[in-house]
Design a protein around this motif. Structure first.
Motif, PDB file in Angstrom:
ATOM      1  N   ALA A 132     -43.486   0.556  -4.807  1.00 20.50           N
ATOM      2  CA  ALA A 132     -43.872   1.320  -5.987  1.00 20.50           C
ATOM      3  C   ALA A 132     -42.623   1.721  -6.771  1.00 20.50           C
ATOM      4  CB  ALA A 132     -44.656   2.547  -5.569  1.00 20.50           C
ATOM      5  N   GLY A 133     -42.652   1.491  -8.077  1.00 23.42           N
ATOM      6  CA  GLY A 133     -41.540   1.863  -8.929  1.00 23.42           C
ATOM      7  C   GLY A 133     -40.382   0.880  -8.903  1.00 23.42           C
ATOM      8  N   LEU A 161     -30.255   4.707   4.477  1.00 24.53           N
ATOM      9  CA  LEU A 161     -29.906   4.094   3.211  1.00 24.53           C
ATOM     10  C   LEU A 161     -28.419   3.778   3.139  1.00 24.53           C
ATOM     11  CD1 LEU A 161     -31.836   5.684   0.239  1.00 24.53           C
ATOM     12  CD2 LEU A 161     -31.346   3.284   0.625  1.00 24.53           C
ATOM     13  N   VAL A 200     -33.885   9.285   6.379  1.00 20.45           N
ATOM     14  CA  VAL A 200     -34.025   8.239   5.368  1.00 20.45           C
ATOM     15  C   VAL A 200     -32.691   8.024   4.663  1.00 20.45           C
ATOM     16  CG1 VAL A 200     -35.247   7.600   3.258  1.00 20.45           C
ATOM     17  CG2 VAL A 200     -36.445   8.827   5.049  1.00 20.45           C
ATOM     18  N   GLU A 201     -32.042   9.149   4.329  1.00 20.84           N
ATOM     19  CA  GLU A 201     -30.763   9.067   3.622  1.00 20.84           C
ATOM     20  C   GLU A 201     -29.713   8.305   4.434  1.00 20.84           C
ATOM     21  OE1 GLU A 201     -30.788  13.115   1.149  1.00 20.84           O
ATOM     22  OE2 GLU A 201     -28.941  12.692   2.251  1.00 20.84           O
ATOM     23  N   LYS A 203     -48.155  -2.618  -4.732  1.00 19.88           N
ATOM     24  CA  LYS A 203     -48.183  -1.519  -3.769  1.00 19.88           C
ATOM     25  C   LYS A 203     -48.888  -0.282  -4.324  1.00 19.88           C
ATOM     26  CE  LYS A 203     -45.417  -3.501  -0.664  1.00 19.88           C
ATOM     27  NZ  LYS A 203     -45.974  -4.042   0.567  1.00 19.88           N
TER      28      LYS A 203
END
Lengths: 177, 72
Positions: A80-81, A7, A3-4, A163
């Protein structure tokens, strides 16, 4: 880890991408209307990011510049967030036009207080569209003449397309409030 | 917590952490009981959030990791 690395990769490509101001953006800048330029969409149409407090002045300017038709208005949740987004697709409608000029405007809103002014008084087409965005995402369009739910029952609580929305397990119970 | 929350872990929500959170603003504050009484499965994760599927015919939900605990 995967994931990192994804990104950082997307960050790099974003930074590497040089975004040039389109025709509409240049005109807005020349006339002192504050906005940010986002990368154009997949059709190559200009995308502008506007702060909620500048939406009305900028929209009025765009209307005066010839964008007389709100082709589409909608919203989405970035996750979310993260922020909620209200977007506007504008075109210049006229006689015998085969390739009308288009522009897209996006407003990013914090999820704890997603409030922005309604564009209903500029483009009447925003009426039901903004009601739908309010219904599904809880975005508060200030100044809308009839901001109430359009799809869900009018006493529904919650915004089903966020979401982080939690569905009740018995719809009948909520309907009976 | 001996076991770490990861993809496929069975979890349930913690009522105290969920109530009055930013995530709770999206929904009816009278939460359905399946969140706390049944086991949900983690389908996907990022740094802060997890996508949870409960075995009730309802859509899955993104919840913050600190709002979840491992269900035995």
């Amino acid at each position: 880890m995967a994931v990192e690395s994804n990104l950082t990769q997307s960050e790099n490509t974003e930074n590497a991408q040089i975004i040039t101001a389109g025709k509409t953006s240049q005109w807005l800048t020349k006339n002192g209307f504050d906005h940010e330029i986002l990368p154009p969409d997949h059709l190559g149409i200009e995308l502008l990011k506007v702060e909620p407090e500048f939406l009305i002045p900028l929209s009025t300017a765009l209307f005066a510049y010839g964008f007389n038709y709100l082709q589409c208005q909608g919203a989405y949740d970035q996750g979310a967030g993260k922020e909620l987004v209200s977007f506007y697709h504008l075109i210049k409608l006229n006689d015998n036009v085969t390739q009308p000029e288009e522009v897209r405007v996006k407003v990013f809103l914090p999820r704890n207080n997603p409030t922005l002014p309604s564009v209903y008084w500029i483009w009447k087409a925003a009426d039901w569209q903004e009601r739908e965005c309010y219904d599904m995402y809880g975005i508060n369009y200030e100044g809308h003449p009839n901001l109430k739910r359009i799809l869900m029952p009018e006493d529904w609580i919650g915004y089903p397309l966020r979401k982080d929305y939690i569905s009740p397990d018995f719809y009948e119970l909520q309907d009976a409030y | 917590m001996a076991v770490k929350i990861k993809k496929g872990t069975k979890i349930r929500a913690i009522r105290e952490k969920l109530e009055n959170s930013l995530e709770a603003k999206a929904s009816d504050p009278r939460f359905p009981s399946y969140l706390f009484d049944s086991k949900g499965e983690i389908l996907e994760m990022n740094e802060e959030y997890a996508l949870v599927k409960f075995y009730t015919p309802t859509p899955n939900i993104w919840l913050r990791l600190d709002q979840l605990e491992i269900a035995e």
